[in-house]
Design an enzyme around this catalytic site. Structure first.
Site, PDB file in Angstrom:
ATOM      1  N   TYR A 221      42.903  36.652  40.819  1.00  0.00           N
ATOM      2  CA  TYR A 221      41.753  37.480  40.455  1.00  0.00           C
ATOM      3  C   TYR A 221      40.720  37.447  41.576  1.00  0.00           C
ATOM      4  O   TYR A 221      40.134  38.468  41.919  1.00  0.00           O
ATOM      5  CB  TYR A 221      41.131  36.987  39.139  1.00  0.00           C
ATOM      6  CG  TYR A 221      42.071  37.092  37.962  1.00  0.00           C
ATOM      7  CD1 TYR A 221      42.211  38.291  37.272  1.00  0.00           C
ATOM      8  CD2 TYR A 221      42.836  35.995  37.552  1.00  0.00           C
ATOM      9  CE1 TYR A 221      43.084  38.397  36.194  1.00  0.00           C
ATOM     10  CE2 TYR A 221      43.704  36.100  36.479  1.00  0.00           C
ATOM     11  CZ  TYR A 221      43.817  37.299  35.806  1.00  0.00           C
ATOM     12  OH  TYR A 221      44.693  37.403  34.743  1.00  0.00           O
TER      13      TYR A 221
ATOM     14  N   ASN B  47      44.392  46.935  31.474  1.00  0.00           N
ATOM     15  CA  ASN B  47      45.366  47.830  32.095  1.00  0.00           C
ATOM     16  C   ASN B  47      46.173  48.517  30.990  1.00  0.00           C
ATOM     17  O   ASN B  47      46.861  47.852  30.230  1.00  0.00           O
ATOM     18  CB  ASN B  47      46.296  47.017  33.007  1.00  0.00           C
ATOM     19  CG  ASN B  47      47.492  47.804  33.477  1.00  0.00           C
ATOM     20  OD1 ASN B  47      47.491  49.024  33.505  1.00  0.00           O
ATOM     21  ND2 ASN B  47      48.545  47.083  33.839  1.00  0.00           N
TER      22      ASN B  47
ATOM     23  N   CYS C 272      50.081  44.195  36.240  1.00  0.00           N
ATOM     24  CA  CYS C 272      49.032  43.203  36.000  1.00  0.00           C
ATOM     25  C   CYS C 272      49.618  41.809  35.768  1.00  0.00           C
ATOM     26  O   CYS C 272      48.920  40.812  35.934  1.00  0.00           O
ATOM     27  CB  CYS C 272      48.141  43.633  34.835  1.00  0.00           C
ATOM     28  SG  CYS C 272      49.021  43.979  33.315  1.00  0.00           S
ATOM     29  N   HIS C 273      50.905  41.731  35.443  1.00  0.00           N
ATOM     30  CA  HIS C 273      51.544  40.424  35.274  1.00  0.00           C
ATOM     31  C   HIS C 273      51.622  39.656  36.598  1.00  0.00           C
ATOM     32  O   HIS C 273      51.838  38.452  36.599  1.00  0.00           O
ATOM     33  CB  HIS C 273      52.947  40.577  34.661  1.00  0.00           C
ATOM     34  CG  HIS C 273      53.883  41.413  35.464  1.00  0.00           C
ATOM     35  ND1 HIS C 273      53.895  42.796  35.392  1.00  0.00           N
ATOM     36  CD2 HIS C 273      54.837  41.066  36.377  1.00  0.00           C
ATOM     37  CE1 HIS C 273      54.824  43.259  36.209  1.00  0.00           C
ATOM     38  NE2 HIS C 273      55.401  42.232  36.829  1.00  0.00           N
TER      39      HIS C 273
ATOM     40  N   GLU D 164      61.367  38.798  38.340  1.00  0.00           N
ATOM     41  CA  GLU D 164      61.129  39.282  39.706  1.00  0.00           C
ATOM     42  C   GLU D 164      61.417  38.216  40.764  1.00  0.00           C
ATOM     43  O   GLU D 164      61.240  38.458  41.958  1.00  0.00           O
ATOM     44  CB  GLU D 164      59.683  39.771  39.842  1.00  0.00           C
ATOM     45  CG  GLU D 164      59.410  41.010  39.026  1.00  0.00           C
ATOM     46  CD  GLU D 164      58.011  41.562  39.218  1.00  0.00           C
ATOM     47  OE1 GLU D 164      57.311  41.151  40.176  1.00  0.00           O
ATOM     48  OE2 GLU D 164      57.613  42.423  38.417  1.00  0.00           O
TER      49      GLU D 164
END
Length: 174
Positions: free
Chosen positions: A100, A126, A134-135, A161
């Protein structure tokens, strides 16, 4: 006019919303702010071209391909600040993360001072989950925190991922 359909994913159903041309929402069932920007007059319509494109995008994502948000016409509704944050989220590469604070610093470099907490609010709201990634946003000092869909789903997406989750400390489920 807004249109809705539901799509099944390994994480459960996702509600898709379109204005007829672009995707304006994709919410995991049960997530915070679920369908927050959906009009009461929205109609079920499964056969829109944007929904076909989105289903193909999600199919590719869930089999391990690396589609990018830029491949879809997206039009999330939000304030100018939130729009800027979501644009930064769209630039986070598959399998990578940002904090962030790093996003706040990127906004500040553009002459727009921002606090990590304000960024967190924008990330949390989001409206296009998974596609606007956003993850991929994590807390300072390696904390795996903050996902409207729940921490377990965030961990699943990051692991899918190829992110090594061992490098993150994990608070109790939110």
């Amino acid at each position: 006019m807004q249109y809705l359909t539901t799509y099944s994913t390994p994480l459960g159903p996702v509600l898709l919303c379109s204005d007829g041309e672009a995707l304006i929402g994709a919410w995991l069932e049960g997530q915070a702010h679920f369908a927050a920007t959906v009009s009461a007059a929205a109609a079920e319509k499964e056969d829109l071209p944007i929904f076909d494109m989105t289903r193909r995008w999600l199919d590719r994502y869930f089999v391990g391909a690396q589609p990018t948000p830029q491949e879809l016409p997206l039009h999330p509704h939000g304030s100018p600040f939130r729009q800027r944050v979501w644009q930064i989220l769209c630039q986070i590469p598959y399998g990578e993360t940002l904090t962030y604070g790093e996003i706040a610093r990127q906004l500040s470099r553009n002459g727009r001072p921002a606090a990590a907490q304000a960024v967190g609010g924008a990330v949390g709201h989001n409206p296009i989950s998974i596609i606007i990634p956003c993850h991929r946003v994590v807390g300072a000092h390696g904390k795996l925190t903050g996902y409207a869909g729940g921490l377990a789903k965030k961990q699943w997406l990051l692991s899918h991922e190829g992110v090594d989750l061992r490098r993150f400390s994990t608070p109790l489920e939110q």
